[in-house]
Design a protein around this motif. Structure first.
Motif, PDB file in Angstrom:
ATOM      1  N   TRP A 189     -45.057 -30.581   8.597  1.00  0.00           N
ATOM      2  CA  TRP A 189     -44.597 -31.253   9.788  1.00  0.00           C
ATOM      3  C   TRP A 189     -43.588 -32.840   9.721  1.00  0.00           C
ATOM      4  N   ASP A 190     -42.879 -33.098  10.087  1.00  0.00           N
ATOM      5  CA  ASP A 190     -41.576 -33.892  10.379  1.00  0.00           C
ATOM      6  C   ASP A 190     -42.614 -34.904  11.821  1.00  0.00           C
ATOM      7  N   ARG A 191     -43.652 -34.887  12.332  1.00  0.00           N
ATOM      8  CA  ARG A 191     -44.256 -35.810  12.923  1.00  0.00           C
ATOM      9  C   ARG A 191     -43.582 -35.701  14.610  1.00  0.00           C
ATOM     10  N   ARG A 192     -42.348 -35.311  14.595  1.00  0.00           N
ATOM     11  CA  ARG A 192     -41.535 -35.334  15.845  1.00  0.00           C
ATOM     12  C   ARG A 192     -41.837 -33.651  16.512  1.00  0.00           C
ATOM     13  N   CYS A 198     -33.509 -27.127  22.234  1.00  0.00           N
ATOM     14  CA  CYS A 198     -33.178 -27.308  20.567  1.00  0.00           C
ATOM     15  C   CYS A 198     -31.895 -28.389  20.736  1.00  0.00           C
ATOM     16  N   ALA A 199     -31.442 -28.748  21.901  1.00  0.00           N
ATOM     17  CA  ALA A 199     -30.311 -29.699  22.336  1.00  0.00           C
ATOM     18  C   ALA A 199     -30.527 -31.342  22.637  1.00  0.00           C
ATOM     19  N   ALA A 200     -32.033 -31.126  22.943  1.00  0.00           N
ATOM     20  CA  ALA A 200     -32.570 -32.829  23.032  1.00  0.00           C
ATOM     21  C   ALA A 200     -32.726 -33.054  22.267  1.00  0.00           C
ATOM     22  N   ASP A 201     -33.325 -34.166  21.964  1.00  0.00           N
ATOM     23  CA  ASP A 201     -33.448 -35.306  21.183  1.00  0.00           C
ATOM     24  C   ASP A 201     -34.847 -34.650  20.833  1.00  0.00           C
ATOM     25  N   ARG A 202     -35.355 -35.414  19.489  1.00  0.00           N
ATOM     26  CA  ARG A 202     -37.032 -34.892  19.113  1.00  0.00           C
ATOM     27  C   ARG A 202     -37.414 -36.268  19.236  1.00  0.00           C
ATOM     28  N   VAL A 203     -38.765 -36.321  20.000  1.00  0.00           N
ATOM     29  CA  VAL A 203     -39.796 -37.556  19.792  1.00  0.00           C
ATOM     30  C   VAL A 203     -40.476 -37.792  18.947  1.00  0.00           C
ATOM     31  N   ALA A 204     -41.187 -39.055  18.367  1.00  0.00           N
ATOM     32  CA  ALA A 204     -41.920 -38.944  17.263  1.00  0.00           C
ATOM     33  C   ALA A 204     -43.006 -38.471  18.089  1.00  0.00           C
ATOM     34  N   ALA A 205     -44.323 -38.263  17.502  1.00  0.00           N
ATOM     35  CA  ALA A 205     -45.608 -38.161  17.839  1.00  0.00           C
ATOM     36  C   ALA A 205     -46.064 -39.261  18.151  1.00  0.00           C
TER      37      ALA A 205
END
Length: 229
Positions: A189-192, A198-205
């Protein structure tokens, strides 16, 4: 007349009167006993009066007898459905046997997942090992693509990430599972966060406590609890 003579005649009259009274009493007792015996007659008397006895009602028996059982002919048989074979056990019940190569059922599979750690410092990605084992008697096939074999990460009621979100390319993958030989996959898991957009920016957890669970049709692994720093 001599007074003693009169006294003797009176005594004789009383004596015989008492004897007659006693005799009449005995005759009455005998008559009562005879009448009682005649009133309690046996089955012959009952039949003479038009009654019936318990032994004279055989016509009621056939009405409560169970209907005769119909036994199917030994030559009759049912054609088994494709992909299965039928065998009769000692108790006479039909037992189904699966053929090698059929699709695995949830009862044949055991899904497990283990985290490679419980605490992940900043910059370290959580890693998990998934295993899917066939515990049936014969080889079977299972869909192990990311849509069917999913890992979901949550934090309380918040759905944070899923391995089935925003996947592209070849997603279907069928694997042959031999008995006792596990299918193994490593997942990082990349911690996002992920979602349907799917087009939205992925925010860090954010740092905190998370729970990872693997899912498959009819299957669910145990929870793997870990912490992000």
């Amino acid at each position: 007349m001599d007074p003693d003579t009169f006294r003797d005649d009176l005594g004789a009259d009383v004596y015989w009167r008492r004897r007659m009274t006693a005799l009449i009493g005995v005759l009455m007792v005998v008559a009562v006993v005879a009448w009682a015996c005649s009133a309690t007659g046996g089955p012959d008397d009952v039949r003479k009066r038009g009654g019936t006895t318990a032994q004279e009602t055989p016509d009621a028996v056939p009405g409560v007898l169970p209907p005769p059982e119909v036994t199917p002919s030994a030559s009759w048989s049912r054609t088994p459905s494709p992909g299965t074979s039928r065998a009769t056990g000692a108790a006479g019940t039909a037992v189904r046997h699966r053929r090698p190569g059929q699709v695995c059922t949830p009862r044949q599979l055991v899904l497990s997942m283990e985290g490679q750690g419980t605490v992940y410092p900043a910059g370290i990605r959580p890693r998990f090992i998934l295993t899917l084992v066939n515990v049936g008697k014969v080889m079977c096939t299972a869909e192990v693509g990311p849509r069917s074999l999913e890992v979901r990460i949550t934090s309380g009621p918040d759905r944070v990430w899923s391995s089935s979100d925003c996947i592209s390319g070849e997603t279907d993958h069928v694997d042959r599972l031999e008995r006792g030989v596990p299918y193994v996959r490593e997942l990082v898991w990349d911690r996002r966060r992920s979602g349907n957009d799917c087009a939205a920016d992925r925010v860090a957890a954010r740092p905190g406590t998370y729970v990872a669970v693997a899912h498959a049709p009819g299957l669910r692994s145990r929870k793997a609890v870990f912490h992000l720093r």
